[in-house]
Design an enzyme around this catalytic site. Structure first.
Site, PDB file in Angstrom:
ATOM      1  N   ALA A 191       0.853  -1.202   0.000  1.00 17.23           N
ATOM      2  CA  ALA A 191       0.000   0.000   0.000  1.00 17.23           C
ATOM      3  C   ALA A 191       0.879   1.239   0.000  1.00 17.23           C
ATOM      4  O   ALA A 191       0.718   2.141   0.821  1.00 17.23           O
ATOM      5  CB  ALA A 191      -0.931  -0.012   1.209  1.00 17.23           C
ATOM      6  N   ARG A 285      11.093  -0.059  -5.273  1.00 18.52           N
ATOM      7  CA  ARG A 285      11.976  -0.115  -6.440  1.00 18.52           C
ATOM      8  C   ARG A 285      13.436  -0.160  -5.985  1.00 18.52           C
ATOM      9  O   ARG A 285      13.749   0.248  -4.875  1.00 18.52           O
ATOM     10  CB  ARG A 285      11.730   1.113  -7.348  1.00 18.52           C
ATOM     11  N   HIS A 457      -9.833  34.934  -3.189  1.00 12.09           N
ATOM     12  CA  HIS A 457     -11.086  34.298  -2.798  1.00 12.09           C
ATOM     13  C   HIS A 457     -11.986  34.240  -4.024  1.00 12.09           C
ATOM     14  O   HIS A 457     -12.058  35.218  -4.758  1.00 12.09           O
ATOM     15  CB  HIS A 457     -11.770  35.131  -1.698  1.00 12.09           C
TER      16      HIS A 457
END
Ligand code: NAD
Length: 480
Positions: A191, A285, A457
């Site tokens: 995971a 890896r 905003h």
């Protein structure tokens, strides 16, 4: 063999670290060659390494396609958009991904040409005295020599001894990018980043995805609250993540077209089995150094297979450098980018430098996960006094308007100086927002600096702004 061709710089590997080193060296006026052995799906040389061919770029293409499909069935309804019998044409999705890969690998070749780089397509080996031999795809061999050689050989998927990749039933990240029909049941071992990203892709497309993770905690490298929220969201999406699950055996069972993959694993409850149609092994890896170094180079390789380098990527052998996944540090394309540029600049006499403390991490799941700097858990372990400010996307107008309210931003600052020590984010578009944390940390900024910077905003970035204000208990849009 023809006579030795002379360069100022030879780079072995045309992936993220290697092509950055190559282009930067060429920009700085150095006569540069880049050697790369990879071939694309069409059998032609393809530059760009794992990232462009079978990593970052194709996985993001599939993540995006699968996300559109998932949203159609799960989010569009909220906007009032409905459709009957939406279908996903997997070959079209894969072809789109392949087209993107071809565009970007071709882009590197074009950049090499524009920068007058000499590409050599074949397998490169470093010999003593900075000589590089290249076994080219046409069967010929050439010999190159340069004052400086940069090793950027990248990494390969780790194979479990009891689950050898066969490209059909047991696959790695490369195989998981080219599945032509959605498997009913997809098993994943690990995971980590690849397991979660590619597991998400096939889950969204309809597979029942079960992820077996050996560690007892989920995403231990991330901030604890971030992993907790992410785990909850993944569960809601149907991803079945089993922690503390140690796989001991994998076998292909059944005959003919009805073959299945049977996994045996042990968890807190004892020995268990899982039967799936395909298995993705994503357990990490390893540096790809096989065949890269002749016996007499003097370049050292450690027990993990990584090339040993100092803080500036020098191997200790005159004029030999190494960068990217084949050396220590996180296996991230952008870490390789920075090291490639650093080494090219050092060779040219410039003050090349990489700040390893401000390298961002991103996991492109839904919600996305991103962070830079230290987690609360690390600071506690280091005995550093800190304060935090968090802000939820559920209170951000733009996030709610986008139907993306899950997640939050957490800013961690030094208790005394207020200097930002870390930023942890989970939510939509946080892969972009994390760079506010990177920038602040790179300039040694404080939470107060960030809080006093005007944020537009309505934007997602307001969550960063309010989280920075929350460090001093003065967030406007929540009760502090
Ligand atoms: P990873 O290190 O992220 O995760 C591997 C996981 O497998 C770990 O959680 C580990 O505990 C688990 N594991 C190992 N052996 C196991 C076993 N026998 N049984 C069960 N679980 C086991 O590795 P990865 O996901 O394979 O990714 C490889 C590298 O590629 C990583 O360094 C990653 O950073 C990089 N990558 C990065 C990105 C990104 O930045 N978004 C995307 C893909 C890959």
């Amino acid at each position: 063999m023809s006579e030795v061709q002379q360069f100022d710089v030879i780079v072995i590997g045309g992936g993220p670290a290697g092509y950055h080193a190559t282009i930067r060296a060429a920009q700085l006026g150095l006569k540069t060659a880049c050697v790369d052995a990879a071939l694309g799906k069409d059998g032609k040389p393809a530059l760009g390494g794992t990232c462009l061919r079978v990593g970052c770029i194709p996985s993001k293409a599939l993540l995006d396609s699968s996300r559109q499909f998932w949203n159609l069935g799960h989010i569009f309804g909220e906007h009032g958009i409905t459709t009957k019998d939406a279908k996903m044409d997997i070959p079209t999705m894969i072809a789109r991904k392949d087209k993107i890969v071809k565009q970007f690998t071709g882009g590197i070749a074009a950049l090499f040409k524009a920068n007058k780089v000499s590409p050599f397509y074949g397998f490169g080996t470093l010999h003593r005295g900075n000589v590089v031999t290249v076994k080219q795809h046409d069967g010929t061999e050439v010999s190159l020599k340069a004052a400086n050689v940069i090793l950027a050989a990248g990494s390969d998927s780790i194979e479990l001894p009891f689950a050898k990749f066969d490209g059909e039933y047991i696959i790695d990240n490369v195989g998981a990018l080219d599945i032509e029909t959605v498997p009913e049941r997809l098993g994943v071992i690990g995971a980590g980043v690849i397991g979660l990203e590619l597991g998400s892709v096939w889950n969204r497309l309809g597979s029942k995805v079960t992820i077996l993770e050996a560690m007892p905690s989920f995403l231990a490298a991330a901030d604890g609250e971030v992993s907790k929220l992410a785990a909850r969201e993944f569960k809601k999406q149907g991803l079945d993540i089993q922690l503390g699950a140690k796989v001991s055996n994998v076998e292909i069972v059944g005959k003919g077209k009805k073959k299945e993959v049977k996994l045996t694993y042990t968890d807190a409850k004892g020995e268990q089995t899982l039967v799936v149609d395909k298995l993705l092994v994503a357990v990490g890896r390893r540096a790809a150094t096989k065949g890269l170094l002749a016996d007499d180079t003097g370049v050292k390789v450690n027990e993990r297979g990584q090339i040993e380098v100092d803080d500036h990527c020098h191997t200790g052998v005159n004029g030999v450098w190494a960068v990217g996944d084949c050396v220590r540090g996180p296996m991230l394309a952008h870490k390789g980018f920075e090291e490639g540029i650093e080494v090219a600049e050092l060779i040219a006499g410039l003050p090349g430098h990489v700040n390893y403390d401000t390298i961002p991490w991103i996991i492109y799941t839904e919600p996305e996960i991103a962070w830079v700097g230290k987690t609360e858990e690390q600071l506690k372990a280091d005995g550093v006094a800190y304060k935090t400010g968090t802000f939820p996307f559920a209170a951000i107008g733009r996030a709610v308007a986008m139907a993306e309210p899950a997640g939050f931003v957490k800013v961690i600052a030094d208790a005394e100086t207020d200097r930002v020590l870390g930023m942890h984010l989970v939510g939509a578009l946080v892969s972009e927002l994390v760079h506010e944390g990177v920038l602040t940390m790179e300039f040694s900024g404080s939470a107060d600096d960030l809080a006093r910077i005007c944020h537009a905003h309505p934007t997602m970035s307001e969550a960063v702004h309010d989280a920075a204000m929350a460090v001093a208990k003065r967030a406007i849009h929540k009760v502090n």
